[in-house]
Design a protein around this motif. Structure first.
Motif, PDB file in Angstrom:
ATOM      1  N   ASP A  20       0.823  -1.211   0.000  1.00 50.05           N
ATOM      2  CA  ASP A  20       0.000   0.000   0.000  1.00 50.05           C
ATOM      3  C   ASP A  20       0.858   1.263   0.000  1.00 50.05           C
ATOM      4  OD1 ASP A  20       0.781  -0.438   2.672  1.00 50.05           O
ATOM      5  OD2 ASP A  20      -1.232  -0.106   3.496  1.00 50.05           O
ATOM      6  N   TYR A  21       1.999   1.224   0.690  1.00 48.80           N
ATOM      7  CA  TYR A  21       2.899   2.376   0.682  1.00 48.80           C
ATOM      8  C   TYR A  21       3.628   2.490  -0.654  1.00 48.80           C
ATOM      9  CZ  TYR A  21       6.374   5.785   2.014  1.00 48.80           C
ATOM     10  OH  TYR A  21       7.164   6.914   2.045  1.00 48.80           O
ATOM     11  N   PHE A  24       1.393   4.239  -3.016  1.00 50.65           N
ATOM     12  CA  PHE A  24       1.434   5.687  -2.781  1.00 50.65           C
ATOM     13  C   PHE A  24       2.675   6.296  -3.432  1.00 50.65           C
ATOM     14  CE2 PHE A  24       3.291   9.149  -0.344  1.00 50.65           C
ATOM     15  CZ  PHE A  24       2.296  10.105  -0.455  1.00 50.65           C
ATOM     16  N   GLY A 104      -1.604   3.870  12.973  1.00 51.17           N
ATOM     17  CA  GLY A 104      -2.151   3.038  11.900  1.00 51.17           C
ATOM     18  C   GLY A 104      -1.552   1.651  11.943  1.00 51.17           C
ATOM     19  N   SER A 106      -1.464  -0.136   9.341  1.00 49.22           N
ATOM     20  CA  SER A 106      -0.906  -0.233   7.992  1.00 49.22           C
ATOM     21  C   SER A 106      -0.935   1.188   7.430  1.00 49.22           C
ATOM     22  CB  SER A 106      -1.734  -1.168   7.105  1.00 49.22           C
ATOM     23  OG  SER A 106      -3.010  -0.601   6.859  1.00 49.22           O
ATOM     24  N   PHE A 107      -0.334   1.388   6.276  1.00 52.90           N
ATOM     25  CA  PHE A 107      -0.380   2.711   5.654  1.00 52.90           C
ATOM     26  C   PHE A 107      -1.825   3.067   5.298  1.00 52.90           C
ATOM     27  CE2 PHE A 107       0.084   5.630   2.006  1.00 52.90           C
ATOM     28  CZ  PHE A 107       0.795   6.640   2.642  1.00 52.90           C
ATOM     29  N   THR A 108      -2.554   2.105   4.761  1.00 56.86           N
ATOM     30  CA  THR A 108      -3.966   2.339   4.411  1.00 56.86           C
ATOM     31  C   THR A 108      -4.783   2.651   5.653  1.00 56.86           C
ATOM     32  OG1 THR A 108      -3.783   0.888   2.491  1.00 56.86           O
ATOM     33  CG2 THR A 108      -6.005   1.310   3.322  1.00 56.86           C
ATOM     34  N   ASP A 109      -4.548   1.913   6.742  1.00 57.97           N
ATOM     35  CA  ASP A 109      -5.263   2.171   7.990  1.00 57.97           C
ATOM     36  C   ASP A 109      -4.973   3.573   8.508  1.00 57.97           C
ATOM     37  OD1 ASP A 109      -6.894   1.345  10.287  1.00 57.97           O
ATOM     38  OD2 ASP A 109      -4.993   1.354  11.401  1.00 57.97           O
ATOM     39  N   LEU A 111      -4.258   6.266   6.719  1.00 51.40           N
ATOM     40  CA  LEU A 111      -5.030   7.212   5.911  1.00 51.40           C
ATOM     41  C   LEU A 111      -6.513   7.161   6.255  1.00 51.40           C
ATOM     42  CD1 LEU A 111      -3.279   6.772   2.454  1.00 51.40           C
ATOM     43  CD2 LEU A 111      -2.964   8.632   4.102  1.00 51.40           C
ATOM     44  N   LYS A 112      -7.046   5.966   6.492  1.00 48.28           N
ATOM     45  CA  LYS A 112      -8.458   5.842   6.870  1.00 48.28           C
ATOM     46  C   LYS A 112      -8.733   6.528   8.201  1.00 48.28           C
ATOM     47  CE  LYS A 112      -9.558   1.547   4.452  1.00 48.28           C
ATOM     48  NZ  LYS A 112      -9.856   0.110   4.622  1.00 48.28           N
ATOM     49  N   ASN A 115      -8.799  10.198   7.636  1.00 45.72           N
ATOM     50  CA  ASN A 115     -10.015  10.554   6.909  1.00 45.72           C
ATOM     51  C   ASN A 115     -11.260  10.459   7.796  1.00 45.72           C
ATOM     52  OD1 ASN A 115     -11.209  11.349   4.338  1.00 45.72           O
ATOM     53  ND2 ASN A 115     -12.217   9.357   4.435  1.00 45.72           N
TER      54      ASN A 115
END
Length: 122
Positions: A20-21, A24, A104, A106-109, A111-112, A115
């Motif tokens: 995920d990173y 990005f 987080g 994870s990287f996605t977590d 960002l979530k 957000n």
């Protein structure tokens, strides 16, 4: 200035960056923004190694790659855990021996969470 690539970052760190990173890095040349109430800067791939060396991140935090800042004196970093997962942490630039805050799983977590309006220290 030392320019870095995904391959040179992975070679220096001794672990593969999470997918995920990598996505990005491949699609964005750094990022500076507010997500809800949280300001952050995510560094460009080309400057990651030189910034990590300048801040001596690996000297203080093994298996950790600084990836940005919250603009308030804390570093945002990707930490490679013993069980081969990653977490995103927040830790002061000037005192990297302090206990980090996980922001987080994870990287996605990360960002979530930003957000969703979660604050840095929630």
């Amino acid at each position: 200035m030392q320019f870095s690539s995904k391959e040179s970052i992975e070679a220096k760190m001794g672990f593969a960056l999470p997918a995920d990173y990598v996505f990005f890095l491949s699609n964005y040349a750094g990022h500076e923004s507010f997500l809800k109430e949280n300001y952050f800067v995510l560094w460009d791939e080309a400057e990651l190694l030189s910034l990590n060396e300048g801040y001596e991140v690996q000297h203080y935090l093994a298996n950790t790659l600084a990836i940005g800042s919250n603009g308030g004196g804390e570093m945002i970093a990707l930490q490679h855990c013993e069980d081969h997962r990653f977490q995103i942490i927040l830790i002061p630039f000037g005192s990297m021996r302090e206990k980090e805050i996980v922001i987080g799983d994870s990287f996605t977590d990360f960002l979530k969470r930003m957000n969703d309006g979660r604050k840095w220290f929630d």
